[in-house]
Design an enzyme around this catalytic site. Sequence first.
Site, PDB file in Angstrom:
ATOM      1  N   HIS A  24       0.449  -1.540  -0.090  1.00  0.00           N
ATOM      2  CA  HIS A  24       0.140  -0.181   0.057  1.00  0.00           C
ATOM      3  C   HIS A  24       0.827   1.228   0.145  1.00  0.00           C
ATOM      4  CE1 HIS A  24      -3.461  -2.628   0.290  1.00  0.00           C
ATOM      5  NE2 HIS A  24      -4.478  -1.954   0.159  1.00  0.00           N
ATOM      6  N   GLU A 266     -12.266 -11.759  -4.552  1.00  0.00           N
ATOM      7  CA  GLU A 266     -10.231 -10.573  -4.206  1.00  0.00           C
ATOM      8  C   GLU A 266      -9.403 -12.314  -2.957  1.00  0.00           C
ATOM      9  OE1 GLU A 266      -9.155  -7.500  -2.226  1.00  0.00           O
ATOM     10  OE2 GLU A 266     -11.244  -7.544  -1.048  1.00  0.00           O
ATOM     11  N   ASP A 290      -4.841  -8.690  -4.335  1.00  0.00           N
ATOM     12  CA  ASP A 290      -5.027  -9.923  -3.142  1.00  0.00           C
ATOM     13  C   ASP A 290      -5.635 -11.051  -3.807  1.00  0.00           C
ATOM     14  OD1 ASP A 290      -4.093  -8.995  -0.765  1.00  0.00           O
ATOM     15  OD2 ASP A 290      -6.841  -7.770  -0.796  1.00  0.00           O
ATOM     16  N   CYS A 337      -9.859  -3.128 -10.152  1.00  0.00           N
ATOM     17  CA  CYS A 337      -9.408  -2.171  -9.470  1.00  0.00           C
ATOM     18  C   CYS A 337      -8.411  -2.622  -9.376  1.00  0.00           C
ATOM     19  CB  CYS A 337     -10.682  -1.626  -8.399  1.00  0.00           C
ATOM     20  SG  CYS A 337     -11.012  -2.784  -6.890  1.00  0.00           S
TER      21      CYS A 337
END
Length: 419
Positions: A24, A266, A290, A337
């Site tokens: 992240h 995911e 993920d 996404c």
Amino acid sequence: ADTAAMSKEPVLAIVTETGTRTSHTAIMARALEIPAVVGVADLLATVSAGDWVIVDGLRGEVIVGPTPEMVAEAEKRRSRHEAFVEQLRGDRERQATMADGTIVHLRANIELPAEVQIALDQGAEGIGLFRSELLYIERATPPSEEEQYAIYKAIAEACAPRPVVLRTFDIGGDKLPAIVPGPREANPALGRRAIRLALAHEGIFLEQLRAMVRASAHGSVRILLPMISTLGELREARRLLRQAIEEVDQRGQPHAADIPLGVMIEVPSAAILASAFAKEADFLSIGTNDLVQYTLAIDRTSRALAHMASHFEPALLHLLKHVVLAAQEHEKPLSVCGAMASEPLSALLLVGLGVRELSMEAAALPEIKEALSRITVAELEAMAEVALTKTTAQEVEAHVRATLEPRLGDLLSGEVSSG
């Protein structure tokens, strides 16, 4: 959280010893357009205060103590890249249209309300993913309903009439929550995170849902559930959403008549049961970061294994195609996404697999729009059909690159040709 704070500081670049492209910190850096290279071994033992360093986020290189010639070349490359980016941004108002006229909807992933205007300036058709977890990280208490409502409302109003997808908090894993302390887990990625944490703390979850419901009165709001692995989790979350709507109604507060509830695909169990999820959910959103991690059993933050976490793995492609067919079967909207949507080669492969909505960090939007304009759906579908017959990631990538590189050379280098 540290990276988010850098949006207000004069930070030129970020280099870390840990992490990968899909961790992240890296995602935040790209969103804020801060050059970053992560996972650099022995960095702190090599760099000292006062050293000159070249950070090349395009090539993933860090040069310590460069020569004057190296600095001059880096400056030239930066200028060429900036000119190239500005050239792509020039057509930001145009919808993403392929060479045969097919429309692909491009939206933005954001983590900060301030990113909304950046995304719209880059030509986003709305927000495909608002990661709400930064509201919760590094706090002793959860954000109040009013605090959240003000933020969601501002985002919805800024985007209206474009859609806004608000994801409920995805904390846990590599986003450590301070608001729900508990025993340290041996494997946080497989522990209490995202929807599992939300369902275990209904009061906190309902507060967020009420804020999102109220924000729906100010724009086209959709709610997205992260890390769903069973239909029971979706049904329980829908029950709580109905409760949140009833509580907002009891107060006499306005909200939209219809608030779509979607699930993130995911984890492999959700991908395998995609048809069942598509039947019950209002929309699907594939989180490839993920999905790669859990399909290949590779920690997305592992520097040592980052080279194996490929978007071109055949197992991943077959799961993606399965989800696409499920969404088509039940006529439900489907988006992607993850980072796979933000890179030209993999984004075009997704379109070849049948995806027509992509969401990415705002900085990638002009590049992907340009890549789409140079090729037809038929060409991408033929490419994807062959890709599905390959047995290794290397074979898939070689095939995709050979097909697309002649059309996308400048986009892949990130520079205006110096010739």
